[in-house]
Design an enzyme around this catalytic site. Structure first.
Site, PDB file in Angstrom:
ATOM      1  N   ASP A 187       0.865  -1.175   0.000  1.00 45.62           N
ATOM      2  CA  ASP A 187       0.000   0.000   0.000  1.00 45.62           C
ATOM      3  C   ASP A 187       0.906   1.232   0.000  1.00 45.62           C
ATOM      4  OD1 ASP A 187      -2.130   1.694  -0.053  1.00 45.62           O
ATOM      5  OD2 ASP A 187      -3.156   0.887   1.683  1.00 45.62           O
ATOM      6  N   TRP A 188       0.294   2.380  -0.174  1.00 43.98           N
ATOM      7  CA  TRP A 188       1.004   3.654  -0.339  1.00 43.98           C
ATOM      8  C   TRP A 188       2.021   3.883   0.803  1.00 43.98           C
ATOM      9  CZ3 TRP A 188      -0.423   7.756  -3.918  1.00 43.98           C
ATOM     10  CH2 TRP A 188       0.246   8.956  -3.694  1.00 43.98           C
TER      11      TRP A 188
END
Ligand code: BGC
Length: 700
Positions: A243-244
């Site tokens: 994820d980011w």
């Protein structure tokens, strides 16, 4: 592989990454293998062309974005999609989203989110299809099939799906986003993993790690979770993306001393793409050179990414479906809008109706901050715009409903945007209008940014200014219908106590206003059923129908003290999972079983009749729940294992059947084996999770 966000060309032709928060050098941007968040056929073709010309390796970029509930044609938020109980329709919506985004140059969407959600404080419940693991699996599969089709990713108008957030992201402690997750192994396996698994079995090309820790290990560094469970047990062979910034965040979690260690831990866990940090591109080379990391791990990740690009056909045609002309024709076309309108109307849940709905052309005052507001596409819709979205006012005017009057009543919330300077005037206008009207439709709700990522709330009521409007309007007119916009179940017990009708419309998307007019005037009979319980108060959350048996089960209404109960609020939610009203009524007959004994190889048939006993046509969602009466471990009080949406004209009757197989009765037993146990099972078939319409059988 490094990923950059929003890579684009400036006016003077310079390639840049505007959200360059990770401090990329220009060279790093130029060697990135994927781009996040930039859309538009022209722009993406230009970036790809320049990239391919510049690089002798001729490996094309892959373009990714969050296409969560539609692209330019915005569908209802996923939580609302869950309320349709119609996976076919949801698949159609995902296919529309894929067509529009593919023409716009995208290759991959970060959807579906298959996280199980049971805590309405968490802002991201809006991105899930709700509190039931099995239902989530049905929808996760439908979305994957809608995006990817069934004939391979090269097919025109298809994009790759990404199942997220692996794993357990939907259970943050205290409902606070990014917080620790504590799940027992059994809960993880029985409740949280199945929906991801269903999406993976449907062929999802990629999986995203979650931000949270699980058993105190952050997912992006969790070898057991990623290598043993995801790849080993679940058989996932595709690309795993962080994820980011989740790899760099291994440092904030305190499990990595620096970005180099973070890169090593993530690679060892099997994460192929580093989303939005430069941990991989800065450190993997030196880690391999120093012998700290085996080059075989890099080869393995690279091969998976190349395979994905190849599956998409990018080596033959790096632009895939990017086409400016087609983009113009497809985006927001009538056919797409029609699907969005249908899905929106089917996602609305009629929570209360004392007979005031449907409206019939009386003098109706439409009052509230959501009457003219077209920002009704949800927190994750980055490509929806108010200009292309139909507000309630517009929808009512489009339909041409005679005596309709409009007023804002109050601002949405003091926290977002305008101040309350005009409060007195707005309120007075609204009350005067309400006084003169036969009926009032009050359009209230959360601001779209009060749900979504990083939008947890401890108080899940409506803003004070809206409650004040509600009270004042109710004081002058008893015929009040509340149309409720939200990204989560809210505490609305005061509203439900006083309003004559309440329609939950979530964040309905581009065609929201038209769909609301359809339902308010009875052109469409509401058929949505709650995919997540509405709590009586925030004190109950996490609350869900499939809770476990306790040693002291409380019987509602009794006064015994030493039972599992609250002193000040009921145990029951305000509205349970599966609940929703219609403008007609249905009768579901007794449950009939094809046998009372079931051998392990049998298929037990469960049959009920369902009849439309009212005066208008409508759809009932017939739901089948199973309860394992005795187990080697405590079992949920019941679990959804079948549903069927039937359309019936007045007086029409139909037979609905479900099949029970031994597989449907399995769970992780006392030894952590995934088995079914012989014994008595109860079957309930009805119109919501609290139905008592039941029968029993014995599994041999
Ligand atoms: C979210 C993901 C999303 C990603 C890329 C993250 O903050 O958790 O769900 O796909 O950003 O935009």
């Amino acid at each position: 592989m490094l990923q950059v966000s929003g890579m684009f060309y400036t006016d003077d032709g310079v390639l840049t990454g505007p959200e360059n928060t990770a401090g990329y050098t220009e060279e790093e941007i130029r060697v990135a293998g994927s781009v996040l968040g930039t859309v538009g056929a022209g722009q993406l073709k230009k970036i790809q062309r320049e990239y391919m010309e510049r690089h002798p390796h001729h490996i094309p970029l892959i373009f990714m974005a969050d296409i969560i509930n539609g692209f330019r044609t915005v569908f209802p938020i996923p939580l609302a999609q869950g309320c349709t109980f119609d996976p076919k329709l949801v698949e159609e919506g995902a296919a529309v989203a894929a067509r529009e985004s593919a023409a716009s140059g995208l290759h991959l969407t970060f959807s579906p989110m298959a996280d199980l959600v049971r805590d309405a404080r968490w802002g991201r419940v809006m991105e899930s299809t709700g509190e039931d693991a099995w239902l989530n699996g049905c929808f996760a599969r439908a979305m994957v099939e809608g995006y990817q089709g069934r004939s391979g990713l090269r097919e025109k108008g298809r994009i790759a799906a990404c199942v997220k957030h692996f794993a357990g992201y939907g259970a943050p402690t205290a409902g606070r986003d990014y917080n620790t997750v504590e799940l027992s192994e059994r809960t993880l396996r029985d409740d949280y993993l199945p929906a991801y698994k269903e999406a993976i079995d449907a062929g999802a090309a990629t999986v995203m790690t979650s931000f949270n820790t699980l058993d105190r290990i952050p997912s992006s560094a969790n070898r057991r979770l990623m290598r043993d469970i995801l790849r080993g047990e679940m058989g996932f062979e595709g690309v795993l993306i962080s994820d980011w910034a989740a790899i760099e965040e291994l440092c904030s979690h305190g499990v990595a001393r620096d970005k180099e260690e973070a890169a090593r831990l993530a690679l060892e866990a099997g994460v192929d793409i580093d989303m939005m940090t430069n941990c991989y591109c800065r450190h993997l080379k030196e880690l391999v050179e120093s012998g700290a990391v085996s080059s075989a791990l890099i080869d393995e990740a690279v091969l998976r990414i190349l395979k994905l690009k190849n599956d998409l056909g990018l080596f033959e045609d790096p632009y895939k479906d990017a086409d400016e002309r087609e983009e113009k024709v497809l985006v927001l076309c009538d056919e797409h809008r029609k699907t969005a309108r249908r899905m929106a109307a089917e996602s609305f849940v009629l929570l209360k109706n004392d007979g005031i709905l449907p409206l019939a052309g009386e003098r109706t005052a439409f009052i509230g901050p959501y009457v003219a507001n077209a920002e009704i596409y949800g927190a994750w819709s980055m490509f929806g715009t108010p200009e292309t979205t139909v507000s309630i006012e517009q929808g009512i005017k489009n339909r041409g409903c005679g005596h309709a009057y409009f007023a804002e009543g109050c601002i949405l919330s003091a926290d977002f945007g305008r101040s309350e300077e005009t409060a007195g005037k707005l309120l007075q206008e609204a009350v005067e209008l309400a006084q003169k009207a036969d009926k009032v439709v009050l359009a209230l709700g959360e601001h779209r940014l009060q749900s979504g990522e990083a939008a947890s709330r401890a108080d899940i009521t409506l803003p004070d200014c809206q409650m004040e409007l509600f009270r004042q309007v109710c004081a002058v007119n008893k015929n009040v219908v509340v149309v409720l916009f939200s990204g989560r179940p809210l505490d609305i017990r005061e509203i439900c106590g006083q309003a004559a009708a309440v329609l939950a419309v979530w964040m309905p998307g581009t065609e929201g206003g038209n769909a609301i007019a359809d339902v308010l005037f009875g052109d469409v009979n509401p058929s949505g059923r709650l995919s997540m319980s509405f709590p009586y108060s925030v004190g109950q959350v996490p609350i869900f129908y499939g809770q476990f048996r306790t040693g002291r089960p409380y019987i509602e209404g009794t006064e015994e003290k030493y039972f599992s109960r609250y002193l000040d609020i009921p145990n029951r939610p305000l509205y349970p999972f599966g609940y929703g009203l219609s403008y007609t009524t249905f009768a579901i007959g007794p449950v009939q079983l094809s046998a009372q004994q079931m051998r392990r190889t049998d298929r037990l048939r469960v049959t009920v009749t369902v009849k439309n006993t009212g005066t208008v046509g409508g759809s009932e969602v017939v739901q089948m729940y199973l309860a394992d009466v005795n187990g080697s471990v405590a079992r949920p009080v019941r679990e959804l294992r079948g549903f069927c949406k039937v359309r019936l004209e007045p007086g029409e009757e139909s037979e609905v059947s479900f099949e029970i197989t031994e597989e449907m009765l399995r769970f992780h037993d006392i030894h952590m084996d995934y088995v079914s146990e012989p014994g008595v099972f109860r079957v309930f078939v009805g119109d919501c999770s609290e139905t008592e319409n039941g029968a029993a059988f014995v599994l041999e």
